[in-house]
Design a protein around this motif. Structure first.
Motif, PDB file in Angstrom:
ATOM      1  N   SER A   1      45.653  72.463 -13.894  1.00  0.00           N
ATOM      2  CA  SER A   1      45.679  73.603 -14.685  1.00  0.00           C
ATOM      3  C   SER A   1      46.655  73.629 -15.782  1.00  0.00           C
ATOM      4  O   SER A   1      46.879  74.346 -16.462  1.00  0.00           O
ATOM      5  N   LEU A   2      47.428  72.459 -15.656  1.00  0.00           N
ATOM      6  CA  LEU A   2      48.602  72.495 -16.510  1.00  0.00           C
ATOM      7  C   LEU A   2      48.137  71.531 -17.648  1.00  0.00           C
ATOM      8  O   LEU A   2      47.633  70.343 -17.106  1.00  0.00           O
ATOM      9  N   ALA A   3      48.645  71.725 -18.915  1.00  0.00           N
ATOM     10  CA  ALA A   3      48.260  70.668 -20.028  1.00  0.00           C
ATOM     11  C   ALA A   3      48.983  69.223 -19.580  1.00  0.00           C
ATOM     12  O   ALA A   3      50.008  69.422 -19.056  1.00  0.00           O
ATOM     13  N   LYS A   4      48.598  68.201 -19.937  1.00  0.00           N
ATOM     14  CA  LYS A   4      49.132  66.939 -19.928  1.00  0.00           C
ATOM     15  C   LYS A   4      50.706  66.968 -20.202  1.00  0.00           C
ATOM     16  O   LYS A   4      51.344  66.357 -19.550  1.00  0.00           O
ATOM     17  N   ALA A   5      50.802  67.329 -21.575  1.00  0.00           N
ATOM     18  CA  ALA A   5      52.082  67.236 -22.109  1.00  0.00           C
ATOM     19  C   ALA A   5      53.315  67.891 -21.274  1.00  0.00           C
ATOM     20  O   ALA A   5      54.417  67.445 -21.197  1.00  0.00           O
ATOM     21  N   LEU A   6      52.816  68.893 -20.311  1.00  0.00           N
ATOM     22  CA  LEU A   6      53.837  69.684 -19.393  1.00  0.00           C
ATOM     23  C   LEU A   6      53.995  68.785 -18.165  1.00  0.00           C
ATOM     24  O   LEU A   6      54.788  69.400 -17.501  1.00  0.00           O
ATOM     25  N   HIS A   7      53.082  67.964 -18.206  1.00  0.00           N
ATOM     26  CA  HIS A   7      53.131  67.209 -16.582  1.00  0.00           C
ATOM     27  C   HIS A   7      54.837  66.627 -16.667  1.00  0.00           C
ATOM     28  O   HIS A   7      55.246  66.072 -17.598  1.00  0.00           O
ATOM     29  N   ARG A   8      55.368  66.147 -15.563  1.00  0.00           N
ATOM     30  CA  ARG A   8      56.579  65.720 -15.414  1.00  0.00           C
ATOM     31  C   ARG A   8      56.632  64.110 -15.022  1.00  0.00           C
ATOM     32  O   ARG A   8      55.933  63.872 -13.960  1.00  0.00           O
ATOM     33  N   ALA A   9      57.570  63.291 -15.379  1.00  0.00           N
ATOM     34  CA  ALA A   9      57.679  62.114 -14.791  1.00  0.00           C
ATOM     35  C   ALA A   9      59.405  61.715 -15.121  1.00  0.00           C
ATOM     36  O   ALA A   9      59.728  62.330 -16.240  1.00  0.00           O
ATOM     37  N   GLY A  10      60.054  61.012 -14.305  1.00  0.00           N
ATOM     38  CA  GLY A  10      61.157  60.760 -14.487  1.00  0.00           C
ATOM     39  C   GLY A  10      62.006  62.124 -14.950  1.00  0.00           C
ATOM     40  O   GLY A  10      63.239  61.910 -15.613  1.00  0.00           O
ATOM     41  N   GLY A  11      61.751  63.049 -14.185  1.00  0.00           N
ATOM     42  CA  GLY A  11      62.696  64.184 -14.368  1.00  0.00           C
ATOM     43  C   GLY A  11      62.647  65.230 -15.707  1.00  0.00           C
ATOM     44  O   GLY A  11      63.086  65.968 -15.714  1.00  0.00           O
ATOM     45  N   ARG A  12      61.362  64.802 -16.435  1.00  0.00           N
ATOM     46  CA  ARG A  12      61.330  65.647 -17.920  1.00  0.00           C
ATOM     47  C   ARG A  12      59.806  65.831 -17.920  1.00  0.00           C
ATOM     48  O   ARG A  12      58.920  65.007 -17.513  1.00  0.00           O
ATOM     49  N   THR A  13      59.514  66.564 -18.740  1.00  0.00           N
ATOM     50  CA  THR A  13      58.116  66.792 -19.155  1.00  0.00           C
ATOM     51  C   THR A  13      57.789  65.408 -20.043  1.00  0.00           C
ATOM     52  O   THR A  13      58.624  64.893 -20.647  1.00  0.00           O
ATOM     53  N   LEU A  14      56.712  64.970 -19.797  1.00  0.00           N
ATOM     54  CA  LEU A  14      56.087  63.882 -20.770  1.00  0.00           C
ATOM     55  C   LEU A  14      56.471  63.885 -22.000  1.00  0.00           C
ATOM     56  O   LEU A  14      57.119  62.928 -22.745  1.00  0.00           O
ATOM     57  N   VAL A  15      56.271  65.053 -22.767  1.00  0.00           N
ATOM     58  CA  VAL A  15      56.212  65.213 -24.290  1.00  0.00           C
ATOM     59  C   VAL A  15      57.899  65.044 -24.617  1.00  0.00           C
ATOM     60  O   VAL A  15      58.160  64.676 -25.804  1.00  0.00           O
ATOM     61  N   GLU A  16      58.639  65.763 -23.969  1.00  0.00           N
ATOM     62  CA  GLU A  16      60.152  65.809 -24.132  1.00  0.00           C
ATOM     63  C   GLU A  16      60.671  64.398 -23.999  1.00  0.00           C
ATOM     64  O   GLU A  16      61.379  64.067 -24.907  1.00  0.00           O
ATOM     65  N   HIS A  17      60.335  63.570 -23.248  1.00  0.00           N
ATOM     66  CA  HIS A  17      60.622  61.994 -23.369  1.00  0.00           C
ATOM     67  C   HIS A  17      60.477  61.499 -24.666  1.00  0.00           C
ATOM     68  O   HIS A  17      60.984  60.650 -25.246  1.00  0.00           O
ATOM     69  N   VAL A  18      59.041  61.709 -25.040  1.00  0.00           N
ATOM     70  CA  VAL A  18      58.494  61.159 -26.257  1.00  0.00           C
ATOM     71  C   VAL A  18      59.485  61.713 -27.531  1.00  0.00           C
ATOM     72  O   VAL A  18      60.106  60.957 -28.369  1.00  0.00           O
ATOM     73  N   VAL A  19      59.631  63.041 -27.445  1.00  0.00           N
ATOM     74  CA  VAL A  19      60.496  63.631 -28.696  1.00  0.00           C
ATOM     75  C   VAL A  19      61.709  63.071 -28.609  1.00  0.00           C
ATOM     76  O   VAL A  19      62.172  62.613 -29.794  1.00  0.00           O
ATOM     77  N   ARG A  20      62.655  62.797 -27.468  1.00  0.00           N
ATOM     78  CA  ARG A  20      63.907  62.222 -27.477  1.00  0.00           C
ATOM     79  C   ARG A  20      63.958  60.789 -28.117  1.00  0.00           C
ATOM     80  O   ARG A  20      64.943  60.376 -28.817  1.00  0.00           O
ATOM     81  N   ALA A  21      62.995  60.163 -27.597  1.00  0.00           N
ATOM     82  CA  ALA A  21      62.949  58.698 -28.104  1.00  0.00           C
ATOM     83  C   ALA A  21      62.643  58.514 -29.692  1.00  0.00           C
ATOM     84  O   ALA A  21      63.461  57.937 -30.404  1.00  0.00           O
ATOM     85  N   CYS A  22      62.075  59.648 -30.211  1.00  0.00           N
ATOM     86  CA  CYS A  22      61.578  59.675 -31.611  1.00  0.00           C
ATOM     87  C   CYS A  22      62.871  60.307 -32.352  1.00  0.00           C
ATOM     88  O   CYS A  22      63.517  59.837 -33.364  1.00  0.00           O
ATOM     89  N   GLN A  23      63.934  61.042 -31.603  1.00  0.00           N
ATOM     90  CA  GLN A  23      64.930  61.719 -32.255  1.00  0.00           C
ATOM     91  C   GLN A  23      66.076  60.651 -32.817  1.00  0.00           C
ATOM     92  O   GLN A  23      66.466  60.701 -33.626  1.00  0.00           O
ATOM     93  N   ARG A  24      65.940  59.644 -31.660  1.00  0.00           N
ATOM     94  CA  ARG A  24      67.191  58.677 -31.997  1.00  0.00           C
ATOM     95  C   ARG A  24      66.702  57.791 -33.264  1.00  0.00           C
ATOM     96  O   ARG A  24      67.582  57.188 -33.833  1.00  0.00           O
ATOM     97  N   LEU A  25      65.502  58.086 -33.814  1.00  0.00           N
ATOM     98  CA  LEU A  25      65.199  57.076 -35.120  1.00  0.00           C
ATOM     99  C   LEU A  25      65.843  57.919 -36.323  1.00  0.00           C
ATOM    100  O   LEU A  25      65.597  57.293 -37.293  1.00  0.00           O
ATOM    101  N   LYS A  26      66.134  59.122 -36.038  1.00  0.00           N
ATOM    102  CA  LYS A  26      66.431  59.818 -37.222  1.00  0.00           C
ATOM    103  C   LYS A  26      65.274  59.830 -38.391  1.00  0.00           C
ATOM    104  O   LYS A  26      65.699  59.399 -39.503  1.00  0.00           O
ATOM    105  N   PRO A  27      64.043  60.185 -38.067  1.00  0.00           N
ATOM    106  CA  PRO A  27      63.040  60.141 -39.034  1.00  0.00           C
ATOM    107  C   PRO A  27      63.291  61.608 -39.939  1.00  0.00           C
ATOM    108  O   PRO A  27      64.158  62.355 -39.778  1.00  0.00           O
TER     109      PRO A  27
END
Ligand code: UD1
Ligand code: MG
Length: 405
Positions: free
Chosen positions: A22-48
């Motif tokens: 019942s939970l949207a995929k982006a909100l599921h967790r792995a490695g202690g964070r939501t999936l989407v948050e991991h992706v955002v953090r990886a992108c932030q380091r690129l300083k786009p």
């Protein structure tokens, strides 16, 4: 790392039907964070120049995670496929940005370094599209990279559309791409929903670009783990394992010892000092900070706990939101919670619960005790079976025991 000519588009509107949740995929967790948050953090380091997320399913909840991270939100409603999701983000991308990194919200293991390499290669070869691919032993479920005889990329074929010959291709599409924006829009305009799901597939844009004579290339990820997508519960479990493995390796590299490391679970924000030993089955969660030269013995669970140097946590202790000063000892089978504070050298033994209480320096409560809302002076020895219980007529009184003199 800075990519001022790039915007990032994260596709996170999907429901995640295969998770049966019942939970949207982006909100599921792995490695202690939501999936989407991991992706955002990886992108932030690129300083786009910008990070844009396309959301749809449970948009409000997904946005609540993304907005504080400074991500620009675009809503895709209804969700008509990955190609459609990119089209919806067109206006937000504007006309001035030259390149986009487009990636899914469900492949959280990707590293910033890999994205930077993708961007670098894309610019260097002046390509229309650069795909991050990977060679997987078990490619089933993923789109495959179909190459021409000369080795160049021809198209991406989705798993459901593979011919028997293509099924054995083990180079998969990670769904992580760099695109040159003015080449992307004409290719997306040609997408048609002629596939198993009647959706507009971003993957079809690759074939159109190649057919139009544009340069398309694929960078094969050095570490295939980085591209794992989370479509099923089994994928989630595998990705969680990979994150935990990464975190343990990081800590071991700075001098932390672990016994049976594969049984130890550590959240991403946890820090541990050198010469600390972590035994099997331990969980270190939240924002816990463990000092140097500590021992955290088997089965203990620490969540948002500060542990100073040289502390010993004996087996099966559960400690949350608490503070252990240097050289304290806790457990076995102790429960510390809600701002329990043990000052230097204090000790708590078996079957002792401590809630919102302070134990002074070298104070001891070794057996079968409940200390709630209490202040126990230094050097005090709290006898077996003691209870401080100050709940009277809806008011919580504090209990104090002075220092032993
Ligand atoms: C996709 C790729 C596949 C690749 C795989 C890698 C397509 C058609 N297929 O498949 O080639 O091997 O990723 O993991 O792109 N999304 C939206 N809006 C939509 C549909 C999807 O934002 O309308 C988002 C999803 O939330 C997800 C991402 O796009 O984060 C990918 O969608 P998903 O359904 O997971 O695609 P896959 O089947 O994994
Ligand atoms: Mg997916």
């Amino acid at each position: 790392m800075a990519l001022p000519d790039f915007a990032v588009v994260i596709l996170a509107a999907g429901k995640g039907t295969r998770l049966k949740s019942s939970l949207a995929k982006a909100l599921h967790r792995a490695g202690g964070r939501t999936l989407v948050e991991h992706v955002v953090r990886a992108c932030q380091r690129l300083k786009p120049r910008a990070i844009i997320a396309v959301v749809g399913h449970q948009a409000a909840d997904v946005s609540a995670i993304l907005k504080p991270l400074g991500v620009q939100i675009i809503v895709q409603e209804p969700q008509r496929g990955t190609g459609h999701a990119v089209l919806v983000a067109r206006r937000a991308l504007g006309s001035r940005i030259k390149y986009a990194i487009i990636l899914p919200g469900d492949a959280p293991l990707v590293r910033s370094e890999t994205l930077a390499e993708l961007a670098r290669l894309h610019q260097q070869h002046a390509a229309a599209a650069t795909i991050l691919s990977a060679e997987l032993a078990q490619p089933a479920g993923y789109g495959r990279i179909v190459r021409r005889e000369d080795g160049s990329v021809e198209a991406i074929v989705e798993d459901s559309a593979l011919t028997d010959d293509q099924r054995s291709i083990n180079e998969i599409n990670s769904s992580i791409y760099a695109f040159t924006i003015d080449k992307l829009w004409p290719a997306l305009a040609r997408l048609r929903p002629v596939n198993a799901h009647r959706e507009l597939y971003l993957t079809d844009a690759i074939g159109f670009l190649r057919a139009g004579g544009e340069a398309v290339q694929a960078l094969v990820a050095a570490d295939a783990d980085e591209v794992l997508g989370c479509n099923t519960r089994a994928d989630l479990a595998e990705v969680d394992l990979a994150f935990r493995r990464r975190k343990r390796a990081e800590l071991m590299a700075v001098g932390v010892s672990m016994l049976m490391p594969e049984s130890i679970l550590i959240d991403p924000d946890v820090t541990v000092g050198p010469d600390t030993l972590v035994e099997p089955g331990v969980q270190l969660l939240g924002k816990s900070r463990i000092g140097a030269g500590c021992t955290i013995r088997t089965g203990s669970i620490l969540s948002d706990v500060i542990v100073e140097d040289g502390a010993l946590v004996k087996p099966y202790s559960v400690i949350s939101s608490s503070y252990l000063s240097a050289e304290t000892q806790v457990g076995p089978f102790a429960h510390l919670r809600d701002s329990a504070r043990l000052l230097k050298g204090a000790r708590v033994g078996n079957f002792v619960e401590v809630k919102k209480s302070i134990l002074g320096e070298r104070a001891k409560a070794m057996h079968l005790t409940y200390l709630g809302d209490a202040r126990i002076g230094s050097e005090t020895n709290v006898g077996a079976g003691t209870i401080t219980c100050n709940y009277r007529r809806r008011r919580l009184h504090r209990c104090g025991v002075n220092d032993h003199k």
